[in-house]
Design a protein around this motif. Structure first.
Motif, PDB file in Angstrom:
ATOM      1  N   THR A   8      37.657  41.562  33.138  1.00 39.01           N
ATOM      2  CA  THR A   8      36.912  42.379  34.156  1.00 39.01           C
ATOM      3  C   THR A   8      35.754  43.133  33.662  1.00 39.01           C
ATOM      4  O   THR A   8      34.745  43.292  34.315  1.00 39.01           O
ATOM      5  N   VAL A  11      32.652  41.277  34.726  1.00 41.89           N
ATOM      6  CA  VAL A  11      32.258  41.479  35.978  1.00 41.89           C
ATOM      7  C   VAL A  11      31.238  42.938  35.903  1.00 41.89           C
ATOM      8  O   VAL A  11      30.246  42.878  36.554  1.00 41.89           O
ATOM      9  N   LEU A  86      42.241  37.038  36.071  1.00 41.68           N
ATOM     10  CA  LEU A  86      41.569  38.341  36.053  1.00 41.68           C
ATOM     11  C   LEU A  86      42.293  39.038  34.765  1.00 41.68           C
ATOM     12  O   LEU A  86      43.342  39.414  35.188  1.00 41.68           O
ATOM     13  N   LEU A  91      40.014  45.292  38.923  1.00 40.36           N
ATOM     14  CA  LEU A  91      39.024  44.552  39.177  1.00 40.36           C
ATOM     15  C   LEU A  91      37.719  45.672  40.137  1.00 40.36           C
ATOM     16  O   LEU A  91      36.917  45.641  39.807  1.00 40.36           O
ATOM     17  N   THR A 133      36.116  40.204  49.076  1.00 43.13           N
ATOM     18  CA  THR A 133      36.580  39.518  48.194  1.00 43.13           C
ATOM     19  C   THR A 133      37.046  38.268  49.002  1.00 43.13           C
ATOM     20  O   THR A 133      37.764  38.352  50.168  1.00 43.13           O
TER      21      THR A 133
END
Length: 283
Positions: A8, A11, A86, A91, A133
């Motif tokens: 994560t 990201v 993930l 997240l 999402t």
């Protein structure tokens, strides 16, 4: 099939970069559309405004300073492959941290208040973001950021039309919505139209329509023709650049569609200002 692992923290890092680059690097398709608008605009004032927009975009790209003082609400679209695992933490918090770092390091304006109607205290880091999402096939994570300004967002609208209203009802709703917006969303604008689904689905379709490259068309030729008709009618309204009159009110109209209930015909309009900022990355 073996799962692919994505941290994560990746990201967070990607989103930080997207937040910064979106503010100063307007995409080439947008610049090309504004140049085309300059070619066809007949109003001297309108032409001058379009020239200033292009010059502002050039300076913004060269200096890495925001192209607009409103650096937007961070709208995040995450497409997560079903074969991705993930790891490394929450997240949602990873997304918020990317926005926090991007807006902080680039000194972008923080525009989010913690309570919408009473306290309205600035959160001071432009979080929370709005996150959409979607689980998709594959082993990649696609991140799309839309930095959405408040002035154009305020001009949005949803209509729960009757099925009998048909495509003509949608046309009237879209054109009237744009005319009512006038110069408020900083024309020349990009118009996103969602048709079908439900109350909330058509609004999301309208927003996702703004992500499409300018010059692209709906894959259904009937809706592609509808996009062209809407653009022509909107540009004949005379609103023009910055609402000061002219031929170039909108650079593009993008329509997205979805099946709907037999009793419904939802339609939504989401407008982007000329500083249409969106960036994407794939992990």
């Amino acid at each position: 099939m073996a799962k692919r692992t994505v941290q994560t923290s990746e990201v967070t890092e990607k989103l930080k970069e997207l937040c910064m680059s979106a503010s100063w690097d307007l995409d080439d398709d947008l610049i090309g559309a504004i140049k085309e608008g300059l070619r066809v605009e007949e109003s001297p004032t309108g032409k001058q405004i379009l020239e200033q927009i292009l010059e502002n975009a050039r300076i913004s790209r060269e200096t890495k300073l925001p192209s607009c003082q409103d650096t937007g609400f961070a709208i995040i679209f995450l497409e997560i492959g079903q074969d991705v695992c993930l790891e490394g933490g929450d997240l949602t918090e990873a997304v918020y941290e990317g926005v926090r770092q991007g807006y902080g390091e680039a000194y972008l304006r923080k525009s989010i208040v913690d309570d919408p109607a009473i306290d309205r205290k600035n959160t001071r880091d432009n979080t929370p973001a709005v996150i959409h999402t979607e689980i998709v096939k594959g082993d990649r994570v696609k991140i799309t950021l839309a930095a959405k300004g408040g002035g154009s967002e305020n001009m949005s609208g949803v209509a729960m039309l009757k099925p009998a209203d048909g495509i003509e009802g949608v046309r009237r709703f879209v054109v009237e919505r744009v005319k009512k917006a006038g110069g408020n969303p900083c024309p020349p604008i990009i118009v996103g139209v969602g048709i079908g689904g439900t109350f909330e689905k058509c609004a999301l379709l309208a927003k996702k329509a703004l992500l499409r490259p300018l010059g692209s068309h709906h894959p259904d030729k009937r809706y592609a023709a509808f996009e062209t008709e809407l653009l022509k009618e909107i540009n004949s309204s005379g609103i023009g650049p910055q609402g000061l009159g002219g031929r170039v009110t909108a650079l593009a109209v993008h329509v997205e569609t979805f099946p709907c209930h037999i009793a419904s015909l939802p339609a939504a309009v989401n407008i982007n200002c000329h500083a249409s900022r969106h960036k994407e990355a794939i992990i």
